[in-house]
Design an enzyme around this catalytic site. Sequence first.
Site, PDB file in Angstrom:
ATOM      1  N   THR A  69       0.852  -1.191   0.000  1.00  0.00           N
ATOM      2  CA  THR A  69       0.000   0.000   0.000  1.00  0.00           C
ATOM      3  C   THR A  69       0.881   1.231   0.000  1.00  0.00           C
ATOM      4  O   THR A  69       2.088   1.148   0.244  1.00  0.00           O
ATOM      5  CB  THR A  69      -0.930   0.021   1.229  1.00  0.00           C
ATOM      6  N   THR A 115       8.599   0.702  -3.608  1.00  0.00           N
ATOM      7  CA  THR A 115       8.128   1.747  -4.510  1.00  0.00           C
ATOM      8  C   THR A 115       7.620   2.980  -3.763  1.00  0.00           C
ATOM      9  O   THR A 115       7.641   4.079  -4.300  1.00  0.00           O
ATOM     10  CB  THR A 115       7.004   1.211  -5.414  1.00  0.00           C
ATOM     11  N   CYS A 116       7.159   2.800  -2.533  1.00  0.00           N
ATOM     12  CA  CYS A 116       6.656   3.942  -1.767  1.00  0.00           C
ATOM     13  C   CYS A 116       7.771   4.931  -1.451  1.00  0.00           C
ATOM     14  O   CYS A 116       7.511   6.107  -1.199  1.00  0.00           O
ATOM     15  CB  CYS A 116       6.002   3.475  -0.471  1.00  0.00           C
ATOM     16  N   ALA A 117       9.004   4.426  -1.424  1.00  0.00           N
ATOM     17  CA  ALA A 117      10.136   5.285  -1.090  1.00  0.00           C
ATOM     18  C   ALA A 117      11.102   5.423  -2.255  1.00  0.00           C
ATOM     19  O   ALA A 117      12.166   6.023  -2.104  1.00  0.00           O
ATOM     20  CB  ALA A 117      10.871   4.741   0.128  1.00  0.00           C
TER      21      ALA A 117
END
Length: 1113
Positions: free
Chosen positions: A758, A1079-1081
């Site tokens: 998420t 991918t969030c970072a």
Amino acid sequence: MPYLPLEKQNNQVSEALKLANQLIPSAARGVEDTQIILAKEKIIMDEPRFLCQFSRDILPVLIKAVNSGANSYICYGCASIVNNICYFSKPEMLQDLLKETNIASFLAGLLSRKDHHVLTSSLKIIEILMQKLPDAYLGFFIKEGVVYAVEALLTQEDSSRSTHLLDDIQQSEPQPVIRNKCTCFCYAFDAHRSEAAETRTCMIGNGSLFTFARHVKTTYFTKEVVSSEKGLTEIVQKLKTCCAVLNETTDKSSERENLQNEEYLSTILSEVMMELRGGETMTTFEFLESGLVKSLSNYLSNGKYVQAEENMNCSSDHFLAVVKRFQSFARMSFSRMGQSWSDMLLTLLVRKLQNALTSLDNFPVIMSHNFKPRSNISDIPMRHSTIIPCIRVRFKKDEDETNLSSYDSVVNVEISSSLHTIEEFLWPKVSTDMNSQKAESPPSGPALESYVSDGSLERDSTPQSSPPSEGLICENQNASVEPCPKQGSSSSGQAERNTIIDQINAGSDIILDMQFWRSVHDITFRIAANPETDRRAPNPEADSPGDSSTAISSKNDSTAGFKWQMLPFFSSMLLGKLPCKLDRSSPLYDILFMLHILEGLNRYSFHLVSDERNHSFAQGTITNLDDLKAVVFSIPQQEFVSAKLTDKLEQQMHDPLVSMSCCLPLWCTELMYACPFLFSFEARWKYFQLAAFGSLKNHHGHIVDAIVNSVTERGSPHSRKKFKVDRDDILVSAAKMMKSYAKSNALLEVEYKEEVGTGLGPTMEFYTLISHEFQKSGLGMWRGDLPCEAGTDDAHISRFVVAPNGLFPRPWSASADCASFQVVSKHFHLLGQVVAKAIKDGRILDIPFSKAFYKLTLGQELNIYDIQSFDSELAISLMEFQAIACRRKYAESNLTRDCQIMSDLTYRGCRIEDLAIDFALPGYPDYMLSGSSSGSLNVENLEEYVHHVVEATVKSGIAKQMEAFKSGFNEVFPLNKLQVFSEDELERLLCGEQDTWDFGKLVDHIKFDHGYTSSSPPVINLLEIIQEFGSHQRRAFLQFITGSPRLPPGGLAALNPKFTVVRKHNSNDADSDLPSVMTCANYLKLPPYSSKEKMREKLIYAITEGQGSFHLS
């Protein structure tokens, strides 16, 4: 760093100026510093090379800082250093130092300032240069306007005395709450500045400035000396003569029989334009002093520009005269001596105007002094506790108003309140009916009118606004400032955020201090007079001049779709004014008007040249259809950007008060409305965020300004909502998501069913996936696609629409199947919601819209020449058919009935009838052309055919689809907020950009951590592999790292969080591991592979097979 507020002068720029002022001894002698100054002088005399090298390094920086629009403090510091350098440099060294510097232009700019310290330093530099190098600089001082500025300064002496007298009279009146802060700079750069320095007497006494200026003039600029240099003003004299001719004869062109006058004017215009390319360089002062800008504006508008009356009606003769003049001007502007755009006259004129704009600009930057958000009790819009700044207002009835009651209470008004909100509060308290009973609510029409000191009505300060339904414009009783609440409504019905700060003619150092918030502001109100007629839309771009529609239908015009009034800038020429409320008497207005016209000329250069070729073919000047192709050299949009105004807007937007209230000075909103091209894309993006969403955010939705982030009252735009998406049914999931959250201010985050990931990565991938869903064939949305049929199995829809030039809506006729079209309409509605939400949340879409689609999104009307951008083959055929139809029309209207022209009405040697083309829409035989002729195409119905095909392709055939798209878009935020962008910029905003990845850029914008540095062998291998990637592999790599195959606007440098590469420690055998990502970072975990080949193999496998799910890594 320009425009620093006085209370923040302990920054790096201030410290650097202090240091530089201390390195060189001061030309002024202070008793306590004599020994230090003498010691420094000895060093300079013994080692002049030190001074020479220091001066060579710092002079360009100082001049650039001043020219960029620095405040008075910075200007004085720079001028002091230049003065000291000139004072201690020998003539030979000084001439060598200044040979690459336009010191005369620099001094002319300083002399336009209002601060006495800056002016005195400038005069000292002039005196030193005239003492040491009189022969070298006298001519330059005349040519650059230094002599003129000194004389102008002396003419201010009498007006200054009267101003001081007026100030003495007004001492008993309340002090200004917005002030041009006057501070003595005499001791600002002292080495041992003490607290007592603030109270020391200013060394520039009353009248000493004018005495010194008179000394400089009488000593160095006597009439005898200056008159000997009259040869340098020949350019000005010639231009003034030509401009006088243009001005005197400009209104005679409305007489149709006076064709010779137009030819004569065209010759004069040619001479004027060629002076720009003359061998002798024309200075900014000469350019402005000649009056060329106003004369060109008046010529192009056929005399409307200088007319005082507000005549909105334009006769047919006036319309045709403006068209003819603009065509002549365009031909000259596009002419070039070399092979590039930089050789065009248009380029030279734009650069002259930009220099003039920089020279004359005096728009104020208004800074809040020690502003801190605090809780207030607001009365307007309603009584509640708020953290939004409030001002104290007393509403006063106009002295001549007899139908309203008085209201003397002091109320707190939120600074962002709309005028409609103020009227809703005030109307029940001051209005009475015929029976003297209080009215309960304001009427449906405009009830109250307000006015500024000149009595003129004010337009909404936001870039786009519809005509108001109610309003109150207020007159402030304090002469030093004119707060002006203004009104407006968005398409969603919500009140716009508006500024209450009107134009302030007090220079650039405007400070809002605590007195502004403590003082009570008196606002006068009255009943609006003739609101139905007075409240007409003030935007000339939206007005249709009286007979323009008939005027354009001249014998040389085709009905195929190109109309002059469709050009957004053309109405400004017809009416002779900009679509804004800036002061028309200012020389700045002349410059802005011409830049507005030239930017439009440049933007629509392909349309204009193509139309010119079409008419040339009609008249027989061009005989080969291949010659219809327009080859256009347009100027890069960057040439129209003003660095100075961009810097001002950037600083104004980052002021804490603006961040809190979303209120900007009037010049910001008016220029953004009339001339958005003056500001850089980055500045306009921030302005858009502020105007549309009330905060400055980066491209992933994170708040830029910490002060806004701390405001709990506006917490809702920053909240996050998670939504679970079915990866196998993206369109249905997207529809459900938008149904729930399209109108929400929450930042959407996506998670997928049966996946644990998420946050940013899955969300970015969702927008990529939904982008691809809209490109699938079978949806019936795009050209080159087939309409969706009832009962079609979605599983068989896997192909993507092939659109080499970008997606454009396919035409649907009014007689099309209602059920099929309803599905298409719903898809366009959803697409509008998704596009708007992506822009609002700072997400990137991977969908290749055509330029024409972006134009439609921005509300522009398309014509035959826009078809070129999405279907070049159809466009070429239509333009050639149109040219033949125009030639036939021209021949029939020609009294001589040219038989040769009539016999040449063939299509590449073939009769039109022999082409065997059905009278139907190409590619869509089922589309019924409205009013179509029966049978095949022939020379008689050729013009009608072109007209109906264009109409179906870019107008009526796609109108309902675009209505659905805009309807969905407006549910998220008003579409008209995007008007500050061009179609190219809108594509960049929505779809990011393709960055060029050279090794240096990759090293600069990638962070290496946890075991890696930029010199680590695995890192070097990685960077080399990335550079060797093809387009498809690069897109896959980006999607693997970020969730999106495209980079945000600004490229790799704009990624937030920053792209980070770390060492992965999972096993003893690194070659057996695969790289993984967060991918969030934007976080890549890379094993230290043994070779470059092994890394390439594993990386390509990961980015190819690792797509499609989010799990723990």
